[in-house]
Design an enzyme around this catalytic site. Structure first.
Site, PDB file in Angstrom:
ATOM      1  N   ILE A   1     -40.169 -13.809 -21.238  1.00 48.93           N
ATOM      2  CA  ILE A   1     -41.027 -12.657 -20.962  1.00 48.93           C
ATOM      3  C   ILE A   1     -40.213 -11.416 -21.302  1.00 48.93           C
ATOM      4  O   ILE A   1     -38.984 -11.437 -21.261  1.00 48.93           O
ATOM      5  CB  ILE A   1     -41.543 -12.623 -19.502  1.00 48.93           C
ATOM      6  N   ASP A   2     -40.891 -10.350 -21.673  1.00 56.93           N
ATOM      7  CA  ASP A   2     -40.210  -9.146 -22.157  1.00 56.93           C
ATOM      8  C   ASP A   2     -39.326  -8.513 -21.088  1.00 56.93           C
ATOM      9  O   ASP A   2     -39.541  -8.731 -19.881  1.00 56.93           O
ATOM     10  CB  ASP A   2     -41.239  -8.115 -22.640  1.00 56.93           C
ATOM     11  N   LYS A   3     -38.388  -7.719 -21.536  1.00 52.52           N
ATOM     12  CA  LYS A   3     -37.440  -7.048 -20.639  1.00 52.52           C
ATOM     13  C   LYS A   3     -38.144  -6.338 -19.486  1.00 52.52           C
ATOM     14  O   LYS A   3     -37.771  -6.495 -18.328  1.00 52.52           O
ATOM     15  CB  LYS A   3     -36.601  -6.046 -21.434  1.00 52.52           C
TER      16      LYS A   3
ATOM     17  N   ARG B  24     -49.631  -7.568 -24.693  1.00 52.57           N
ATOM     18  CA  ARG B  24     -49.512  -6.137 -24.981  1.00 52.57           C
ATOM     19  C   ARG B  24     -50.250  -5.752 -26.267  1.00 52.57           C
ATOM     20  O   ARG B  24     -50.947  -4.733 -26.324  1.00 52.57           O
ATOM     21  CB  ARG B  24     -48.032  -5.756 -25.050  1.00 52.57           C
TER      22      ARG B  24
ATOM     23  N   THR C 152     -41.223  -6.728 -18.424  1.00 44.67           N
ATOM     24  CA  THR C 152     -42.246  -7.525 -17.755  1.00 44.67           C
ATOM     25  C   THR C 152     -41.553  -8.309 -16.641  1.00 44.67           C
ATOM     26  O   THR C 152     -40.515  -8.915 -16.860  1.00 44.67           O
ATOM     27  CB  THR C 152     -42.925  -8.497 -18.737  1.00 44.67           C
TER      28      THR C 152
END
Length: 284
Positions: free
Chosen positions: A120-122, A220, A124
């Site tokens: 998962i993104d930084k 996103r 998130t």
């Protein structure tokens, strides 16, 4: 100079090129260039000397870890907003992997992403499953490929909806305009996101989103694509948005079949404090 090379060399970032210039690794007509703002002209002979990258290896670091579940095969953690999942260029340490390696032993030959089967993104927050051995890694990766696991997110997005549920099917790939971004592109990879509208506020909505596929920045990009970008998203959202440090996107629920026992495991976690406080403000 930096903009020109960035357009020509798709595997180099603008910041990398600027460092090459600073270090004297870019020559124009056999002369080192010292400024990124150097103006290139037709006929210039440009040479980029790309230095060898220092190998990245994840090392154990004593970093606090929010463990939701753990056994001999898998560990489920609640990743905080602002933490990168694994080491990479620009983020050599202080990642989730560094914390995991200090916490427990991971039997995996991958020295950069040991145990990592999804990310998962930084910015998130939320649940992530990590494999502690090859049996678990192969099983979890197969479940992701077969779409048999469960991944549900909460998001605060811009705008309101007439419909209560929706399905976004749009192929994703690297943006033709900005290489740092993903975009809906004709020749992209198949991507499907399902959403349910939970609450609506003045100019914002709270959604539950379910991933059918797991592409980079999928939620996103898909939400931007339908005109409802995630609030606080620095890449895909508008500048005027809810105050915070990144997108209001939280991996709330994670489900998978246990690699050894084949028991169905399902976990849910509340969003971080800033997410909950922002929801309370929107409700009032």
């Amino acid at each position: 100079m930096d903009a020109f090379i960035s357009d020509q060399a798709e595997d180099l970032t603008r910041s990398q090129i600027q460092k090459f210039i600073k270090d004297g690794n870019i020559l124009v007509n056999d002369q080192a260039v010292s400024k990124a703002g150097f103006k290139v002209k037709t006929g210039d002979k440009i040479v980029v000397n790309v230095p060898e990258e220092e190998p990245i290896k994840a090392i154990p670091e004593n970093i606090p870890l929010d463990v939701v579940y753990e056994d001999q095969d898998v560990i489920v953690v609640n990743k905080p907003q602002g933490m990168v999942v694994h080491p990479a260029a620009g983020h050599p340490d202080k990642t989730l992997v560094n914390a995991i390696l200090y916490h427990c032993q991971i039997n995996d030959d991958d020295v950069i992403r040991p145990g990592i089967v999804h990310r998962i993104d930084k910015d998130t927050s939320g649940l992530l499953m990590i494999a502690k051995n090859n049996l678990a890694k192969q099983s979890l990766m197969k479940q992701l490929k077969d779409k048999s696991n469960l991944r549900e997110y909460l998001a605060i997005v811009h705008g309101n909806f007439e419909e209560k549920t929706g399905k976004i099917t749009a192929p994703l790939g690297r943006s033709k305009v900005d290489r740092k971004k993903q975009a809906v592109v004709e020749d992209g990879r198949h991507a499907v996101t399902h959403f349910t509208v939970l609450e609506q506020f003045d100019g914002y909505s709270l959604l539950k989103l379910k991933l059918e596929t797991g592409r980079t920045h999928q939620i996103r990009v898909h939400m931007q694509y339908i005109g409802h970008p995630v609030a606080g998203d620095p890449l895909y959202g508008p500048k005027h948005t809810l105050p915070g440090k990144g997108q209001f996107l939280h991996a709330e629920t994670l489900g998978f079949e246990h690699p050894r026992t084949h028991e169905w495991m399902e976990f849910s976690i509340e969003p971080p404090k800033i997410f909950q406080e922002t929801l309370a403000q929107l409700r009032h």
